[in-house]
Structures are given as C-alpha cells and as structure tokens.
Design a protein around this motif. Structure first.
Motif, short mmCIF file in Angstrom:
data_model
loop_
_atom_site.label_atom_id
_atom_site.label_comp_id
_atom_site.label_asym_id
_atom_site.label_seq_id
_atom_site.Cartn_x
_atom_site.Cartn_y
_atom_site.Cartn_z
N SER A 52 2.31 -7.88 -12.87
CA SER A 52 3.42 -6.95 -12.70
C SER A 52 2.94 -5.50 -12.71
N MET A 53 2.05 -5.17 -13.64
CA MET A 53 1.52 -3.81 -13.71
C MET A 53 0.73 -3.48 -12.44
N THR A 54 -0.03 -4.43 -11.95
CA THR A 54 -0.83 -4.23 -10.74
C THR A 54 0.09 -3.99 -9.54
N ALA A 55 1.09 -4.83 -9.40
CA ALA A 55 2.01 -4.71 -8.27
C ALA A 55 2.76 -3.38 -8.30
N THR A 56 3.02 -2.87 -9.49
CA THR A 56 3.75 -1.62 -9.64
C THR A 56 2.88 -0.39 -9.41
N LEU A 59 -5.45 -10.56 -9.28
CA LEU A 59 -5.95 -9.62 -10.28
C LEU A 59 -5.47 -10.00 -11.69
N GLY A 60 -4.22 -10.45 -11.79
CA GLY A 60 -3.70 -10.92 -13.09
C GLY A 60 -4.47 -12.12 -13.60
N ASP A 91 1.56 -9.28 -3.12
CA ASP A 91 1.86 -10.18 -4.24
C ASP A 91 0.68 -11.10 -4.53
N LEU A 92 0.01 -11.57 -3.49
CA LEU A 92 -1.17 -12.42 -3.66
C LEU A 92 -2.26 -11.66 -4.41
N ILE A 93 -2.56 -10.44 -4.01
CA ILE A 93 -3.62 -9.66 -4.63
C ILE A 93 -3.26 -9.36 -6.09
N ALA A 94 -2.02 -8.96 -6.34
CA ALA A 94 -1.60 -8.70 -7.72
C ALA A 94 -1.74 -9.95 -8.58
N ILE A 151 -1.06 0.68 -20.16
CA ILE A 151 -0.10 1.51 -19.43
C ILE A 151 -0.05 2.95 -19.93
N ASP A 152 -0.87 3.28 -20.91
CA ASP A 152 -0.91 4.63 -21.46
C ASP A 152 -1.54 5.58 -20.45
N LYS A 153 -0.73 6.41 -19.83
CA LYS A 153 -1.22 7.32 -18.79
C LYS A 153 -1.41 8.74 -19.33
N THR A 154 -1.37 8.92 -20.64
CA THR A 154 -1.48 10.27 -21.21
C THR A 154 -2.83 10.90 -20.90
N GLY A 155 -3.85 10.10 -20.69
CA GLY A 155 -5.18 10.64 -20.42
C GLY A 155 -5.46 10.87 -18.95
N GLY A 156 -4.55 10.48 -18.07
CA GLY A 156 -4.78 10.66 -16.64
C GLY A 156 -4.89 9.34 -15.91
#
Length: 190
Positions: free
Chosen positions: A123-127, A143-144, A137-140, A72-77
């Motif tokens: 959860s991260m994927t869905a968000t 992917l999980g 929800d199925l795709i998330a 979840i570290d988005k500091t790099g873009g």
C-alpha cells in the motif's frame, strides 16, 4: 523528569504481555494462543490486558505499527539517503523485537501477520512511488513481498548484516525492479 507510577505500571504491563505473547507463540503457534493464556503467563489480569489492547491481534499490530511508522516518517526528507534511513529504522525496530518477529514469521507464526507486513508495504509503495500503469499494482505487490521476504531472511539467518546494510540492499533491489517496470516493453520483431 519523573514518570508517574501509572505510566510505569502501564509500561510494565505491556512489556509483560509482549514477553508472554512471544513465549506462547514459540511454544504453541500464534493461532493457538488465547488472551487468557497471555494474561496467565504475564501474571496480569484480563482487565489489564483489555485496558491496553482490544485482542491479541491489536497487541501485535501495535508493535508492528511502531516499526512501520519509521517507513512513513518524511520529516527528514525524501532523498535516496532519507529512504534508506527510514528502511534502516524499520529493520532496527524489527531487531528490537527480534523474538516476536521471529515467532510471528517462523514455522509457528501467523499468515495473518505476514500478510499484514506485505499489505502495508504494498500500500505504501502504491501510494508513494511513480509506477507505470497497468503493472503498478503488480510492482507494488512484488515490492511488498520482497520486503517481507527480506525481513524473514534477515531474521532466519540471525541478522548476518547490520540493519543499515539490509536497508541498502532492499533499496537497491527495489530501485532495480522499479527501473525495469518503468522501461517500455520491447516490441517483438516483425
């Protein structure tokens, strides 16, 4: 920069507890391991355990949270290269605690922990990803599950490729699934 004796003591205690947990999971399975067994094996007091962790689940979650923070570290873009870098950092975190992840995801492992990984990624994927309703929800969830299985496969096969390659493979498979999910369904011939 010098470190205070307490910081060294805390790090040493946490290291001993983590090592003891891994050994006990390998021997008995996660569900059968108790805090008393962990502290006895680590040769630390129960009080020392509870100063650091609420229970054995929190001990495991802390290790997983360290690896998951990389995702979840988005500091790099947020480019494709940045996402692969974050995935690689996660796989590197798994490699750092190879024995623990192998123990938790292996035959004597914990369904709770496997579900924790899958739920976190789902959860991260869905968000964070644009997915089409009503299958979002199925795709998330897919992917999980795919992510959990990629980690399990990587460990089960003694990490046959570097973390960077695993990150790239997962990212490509995830992109293909997302692309397919975003493709409108074909209409049946009338």
């Amino acid at each position: 920069m010098s470190r205070s004796p307490e910081n060294v003591r805390v790090r040493r205690t946490r290291t001993l507890l983590r090592q003891a947990l891994v050994e006990l999971i390998e021997e008995r399975g996660f569900d059968r391991v108790t805090v008393g067994q962990i502290t006895e094996r680590a040769m630390v007091s129960r009080a020392a355990f509870y100063r650091n962790y609420r229970d054995k689940y929190r001990l495991v979650e802390e290790i997983f949270d360290e690896a998951a923070a990389a995702l979840i570290d988005k500091t790099g873009g947020d480019s494709d290269a940045d996402r692969i870098r974050r995935l690689e950092a996660f796989y590197d975190g798994v490699a750092r605690y190879d024995r623990l992840y192998r123990a938790l995801l292996g035959r004597k492992g914990s369904p709770w922990f496997a579900a924790r990984i899958q739920d976190t990624v789902t959860s991260m994927t869905a968000t964070h990803l644009p997915l089409p309703a009503p299958v979002d929800d199925l795709i998330a969830t897919l992917l999980g599950g795919m992510f959990l299985n990629s980690v399990t496969w990587w460990l089960t096969h003694d990490r046959p490729v570097p973390a960077r390659d695993m990150a790239t493979h997962y990212a490509r498979l995830a992109a293909a699934l997302i692309s397919e999910a975003n493709t409108p369904p074909s209409q049946p011939n009338s």
